[in-house]
Design an enzyme around this catalytic site. Structure first.
Site, PDB file in Angstrom:
ATOM      1  N   ASN A  10       0.874  -1.178   0.000  1.00  0.00           N
ATOM      2  CA  ASN A  10       0.000   0.000   0.000  1.00  0.00           C
ATOM      3  C   ASN A  10       0.910   1.226   0.000  1.00  0.00           C
ATOM      4  O   ASN A  10       1.463   1.579   1.028  1.00  0.00           O
ATOM      5  CB  ASN A  10      -0.890  -0.045   1.256  1.00  0.00           C
ATOM      6  CG  ASN A  10      -1.743   1.203   1.404  1.00  0.00           C
ATOM      7  OD1 ASN A  10      -1.806   2.035   0.497  1.00  0.00           O
ATOM      8  ND2 ASN A  10      -2.407   1.329   2.544  1.00  0.00           N
ATOM      9  N   TRP A  11       1.045   1.831  -1.187  1.00  0.00           N
ATOM     10  CA  TRP A  11       1.985   2.950  -1.316  1.00  0.00           C
ATOM     11  C   TRP A  11       1.409   4.238  -0.714  1.00  0.00           C
ATOM     12  O   TRP A  11       2.117   5.234  -0.632  1.00  0.00           O
ATOM     13  CB  TRP A  11       2.337   3.181  -2.787  1.00  0.00           C
ATOM     14  CG  TRP A  11       3.118   2.064  -3.421  1.00  0.00           C
ATOM     15  CD1 TRP A  11       3.448   0.848  -2.850  1.00  0.00           C
ATOM     16  CD2 TRP A  11       3.670   2.036  -4.748  1.00  0.00           C
ATOM     17  NE1 TRP A  11       4.163   0.083  -3.736  1.00  0.00           N
ATOM     18  CE2 TRP A  11       4.310   0.788  -4.916  1.00  0.00           C
ATOM     19  CE3 TRP A  11       3.670   2.930  -5.806  1.00  0.00           C
ATOM     20  CZ2 TRP A  11       4.953   0.433  -6.106  1.00  0.00           C
ATOM     21  CZ3 TRP A  11       4.299   2.584  -6.996  1.00  0.00           C
ATOM     22  CH2 TRP A  11       4.949   1.342  -7.139  1.00  0.00           C
ATOM     23  N   LYS A  12       0.136   4.215  -0.363  1.00  0.00           N
ATOM     24  CA  LYS A  12      -0.529   5.407   0.199  1.00  0.00           C
ATOM     25  C   LYS A  12      -0.284   6.617  -0.716  1.00  0.00           C
ATOM     26  O   LYS A  12      -0.234   6.452  -1.923  1.00  0.00           O
ATOM     27  CB  LYS A  12      -0.056   5.634   1.636  1.00  0.00           C
ATOM     28  CG  LYS A  12      -0.246   4.374   2.487  1.00  0.00           C
ATOM     29  CD  LYS A  12      -0.064   4.577   3.960  1.00  0.00           C
ATOM     30  CE  LYS A  12      -0.266   3.248   4.673  1.00  0.00           C
ATOM     31  NZ  LYS A  12      -0.184   3.363   6.125  1.00  0.00           N
ATOM     32  N   HIS A  96      -9.573   1.194   4.597  1.00  0.00           N
ATOM     33  CA  HIS A  96      -8.321   1.343   5.344  1.00  0.00           C
ATOM     34  C   HIS A  96      -8.549   2.279   6.526  1.00  0.00           C
ATOM     35  O   HIS A  96      -9.333   3.227   6.427  1.00  0.00           O
ATOM     36  CB  HIS A  96      -7.231   1.895   4.412  1.00  0.00           C
ATOM     37  CG  HIS A  96      -5.885   1.880   5.042  1.00  0.00           C
ATOM     38  ND1 HIS A  96      -5.472   2.854   5.916  1.00  0.00           N
ATOM     39  CD2 HIS A  96      -4.869   0.984   4.966  1.00  0.00           C
ATOM     40  CE1 HIS A  96      -4.258   2.570   6.339  1.00  0.00           C
ATOM     41  NE2 HIS A  96      -3.865   1.435   5.777  1.00  0.00           N
ATOM     42  N   GLU A  98      -6.943   4.654   7.659  1.00  0.00           N
ATOM     43  CA  GLU A  98      -6.722   6.082   7.386  1.00  0.00           C
ATOM     44  C   GLU A  98      -7.957   6.696   6.742  1.00  0.00           C
ATOM     45  O   GLU A  98      -8.319   7.837   7.031  1.00  0.00           O
ATOM     46  CB  GLU A  98      -5.478   6.263   6.500  1.00  0.00           C
ATOM     47  CG  GLU A  98      -4.207   6.073   7.326  1.00  0.00           C
ATOM     48  CD  GLU A  98      -3.035   5.486   6.562  1.00  0.00           C
ATOM     49  OE1 GLU A  98      -3.009   5.533   5.324  1.00  0.00           O
ATOM     50  OE2 GLU A  98      -2.123   4.960   7.242  1.00  0.00           O
ATOM     51  N   GLU A 168      -5.594  -5.043  10.431  1.00  0.00           N
ATOM     52  CA  GLU A 168      -4.557  -4.039  10.674  1.00  0.00           C
ATOM     53  C   GLU A 168      -4.865  -3.293  11.965  1.00  0.00           C
ATOM     54  O   GLU A 168      -5.650  -2.335  11.957  1.00  0.00           O
ATOM     55  CB  GLU A 168      -4.523  -3.026   9.521  1.00  0.00           C
ATOM     56  CG  GLU A 168      -4.215  -3.629   8.176  1.00  0.00           C
ATOM     57  CD  GLU A 168      -3.662  -2.569   7.226  1.00  0.00           C
ATOM     58  OE1 GLU A 168      -2.511  -2.730   6.802  1.00  0.00           O
ATOM     59  OE2 GLU A 168      -4.354  -1.588   6.939  1.00  0.00           O
ATOM     60  N   GLY A 174       2.200   2.182  10.792  1.00  0.00           N
ATOM     61  CA  GLY A 174       3.150   3.289  10.674  1.00  0.00           C
ATOM     62  C   GLY A 174       3.836   3.670  11.976  1.00  0.00           C
ATOM     63  O   GLY A 174       4.455   4.722  12.072  1.00  0.00           O
ATOM     64  N   SER A 214       3.198  -2.196  10.376  1.00  0.00           N
ATOM     65  CA  SER A 214       4.638  -2.252  10.650  1.00  0.00           C
ATOM     66  C   SER A 214       5.281  -3.584  10.277  1.00  0.00           C
ATOM     67  O   SER A 214       6.207  -4.045  10.955  1.00  0.00           O
ATOM     68  CB  SER A 214       4.922  -1.898  12.118  1.00  0.00           C
ATOM     69  OG  SER A 214       4.512  -0.567  12.384  1.00  0.00           O
ATOM     70  N   GLY A 235       2.757  -1.103   4.333  1.00  0.00           N
ATOM     71  CA  GLY A 235       2.798   0.316   4.012  1.00  0.00           C
ATOM     72  C   GLY A 235       4.232   0.780   3.803  1.00  0.00           C
ATOM     73  O   GLY A 235       4.816   0.603   2.728  1.00  0.00           O
ATOM     74  N   GLY A 236       4.832   1.338   4.846  1.00  0.00           N
ATOM     75  CA  GLY A 236       6.169   1.931   4.756  1.00  0.00           C
ATOM     76  C   GLY A 236       7.199   1.054   4.060  1.00  0.00           C
ATOM     77  O   GLY A 236       7.949   1.527   3.191  1.00  0.00           O
TER      78      GLY A 236
HETATM   79  P1  PGA Z   1       2.701   0.229   7.692  1.00  0.00           P
HETATM   80  O1  PGA Z   1       1.242   0.457   7.029  1.00  0.00           O
HETATM   81  O2  PGA Z   1       3.245  -1.035   7.103  1.00  0.00           O
HETATM   82  O3  PGA Z   1       3.485   1.449   7.297  1.00  0.00           O
HETATM   83  O4  PGA Z   1       2.496   0.121   9.164  1.00  0.00           O
HETATM   84  C1  PGA Z   1       0.384  -0.625   6.799  1.00  0.00           C
HETATM   85  C2  PGA Z   1      -0.903  -0.137   6.189  1.00  0.00           C
HETATM   86  O5  PGA Z   1      -1.380   0.947   6.547  1.00  0.00           O
HETATM   87  O6  PGA Z   1      -1.504  -0.812   5.313  1.00  0.00           O
END
Ligand code: PGA
Length: 250
Positions: A10-12, A96, A98, A168, A174, A214, A235-236
């Site tokens: 997930n590149w956000k 998600h 977010e 998640e 994050g 994470s 994500g990251g």
């Molecule tokens: P993260 O994000 O790996 O940076 O914790 C995961 C996500 O939000 O899908």
């Protein structure tokens, strides 16, 4: 029942066209011609075309981060499922945390999007997870159950087996604070049991449940070794070729 592991990035809201292409290229090159693991890249909508240019003809799939649940029409700024499949997406991330927190998306919205995704031949990756306060108040199972029941509202048994769920925990996204393998496996097992009650045990055995929050090359192997963890939503660590490929290799 074997479930094919699915690792999604997930590149956000990150990357530009050149960096999106080079990240996709690095991953495509590392994955090679065939892969036991299903690999999905979810770039920002603006760069879906740049990424599908690179992934075309390779086993790497592309997903979107959201959709709007309507047919073509007067919906300024939105993209529907047909448009996403048209530009080469196979997956779409829905609900998600977010989007739930920043855009006020509720389970009812996620459910509408889920039906739109399935009608448009996209595989939905439905995200659920509790906040730290909810975990500390011992509400994790209740929260996850109500998110799943609400987000999958109206889903029929025939289509349920094909969806992907991402557990998640919000406190792990994050933050560098990954759930322990025991914490994650307990919630995954709970979700599978819930799916068994909502649909059938056979459907529950087919649904792939990803862990997200994470995930890094250093913790992915022990998470992915758990019996009910069928992949990761990253994500990251999906923004660097070496990290993401390291997770795939786990
Ligand atoms: P993260 O994000 O790996 O940076 O914790 C995961 C996500 O939000 O899908």
């Amino acid at each position: 029942m074997t479930r094919r592991t699915i690792i999604a990035g997930n590149w956000k809201m990150n990357m530009r066209s050149a960096s999106a292409r080079s990240l996709a290229k690095g991953i495509v090159d590392a994955v090679g011609k065939t892969s036991d693991v299903e690999v999905v890249l979810c770039p920002p909508a603006a760069y879906i075309g740049a990424v599908t240019d690179v992934t075309a003809g390779t086993p790497v799939e592309v997903g979107a981060q959201n959709l709007f649940p309507a047919d073509d029409g007067a919906f300024t700024g939105e993209l529907n499922a047909d448009m996403l499949t048209d530009v080469g997406c196979r997956y779409v991330i829905l609900g998600h945390s977010e989007r739930r927190q920043l855009m006020g998306e509720a389970d009812a919205d996620v459910s509408k999007k889920l039906h739109a995704a399935l009608a448009g031949n996209l595989v939905p990756i439905v995200c659920v997870g509790e906040t730290l306060e909810q975990r500390e108040a011992d509400e994790t199972e209740a929260v996850v159950e109500s998110q799943i029941r609400g987000s999958l509202e109206g889903l029929d048994e025939a289509r349920a087996a094909g969806i992907v769920i991402a557990y998640e925990p919000v406190w792990a996204i994050g933050t560098g604070k990954v759930a322990t393998k025991e914490q994650a496996e307990a919630v995954h097992a709970f979700i599978r049991e819930l799916l068994g009650k909502m649909f059938t045990p056979d459907v529950a055995a087919q649904v792939r449940i990803q862990y997200g929050g994470s995930v890094k090359p250093g913790n992915a192997a022990e998470l992915l070794a758990q019996p009910n963890i069928d992949g990761a939503l990253v994500g990251g660590a999906s923004l660097k070729v070496d990290d993401f490929v390291g997770i795939i290799q786990c």
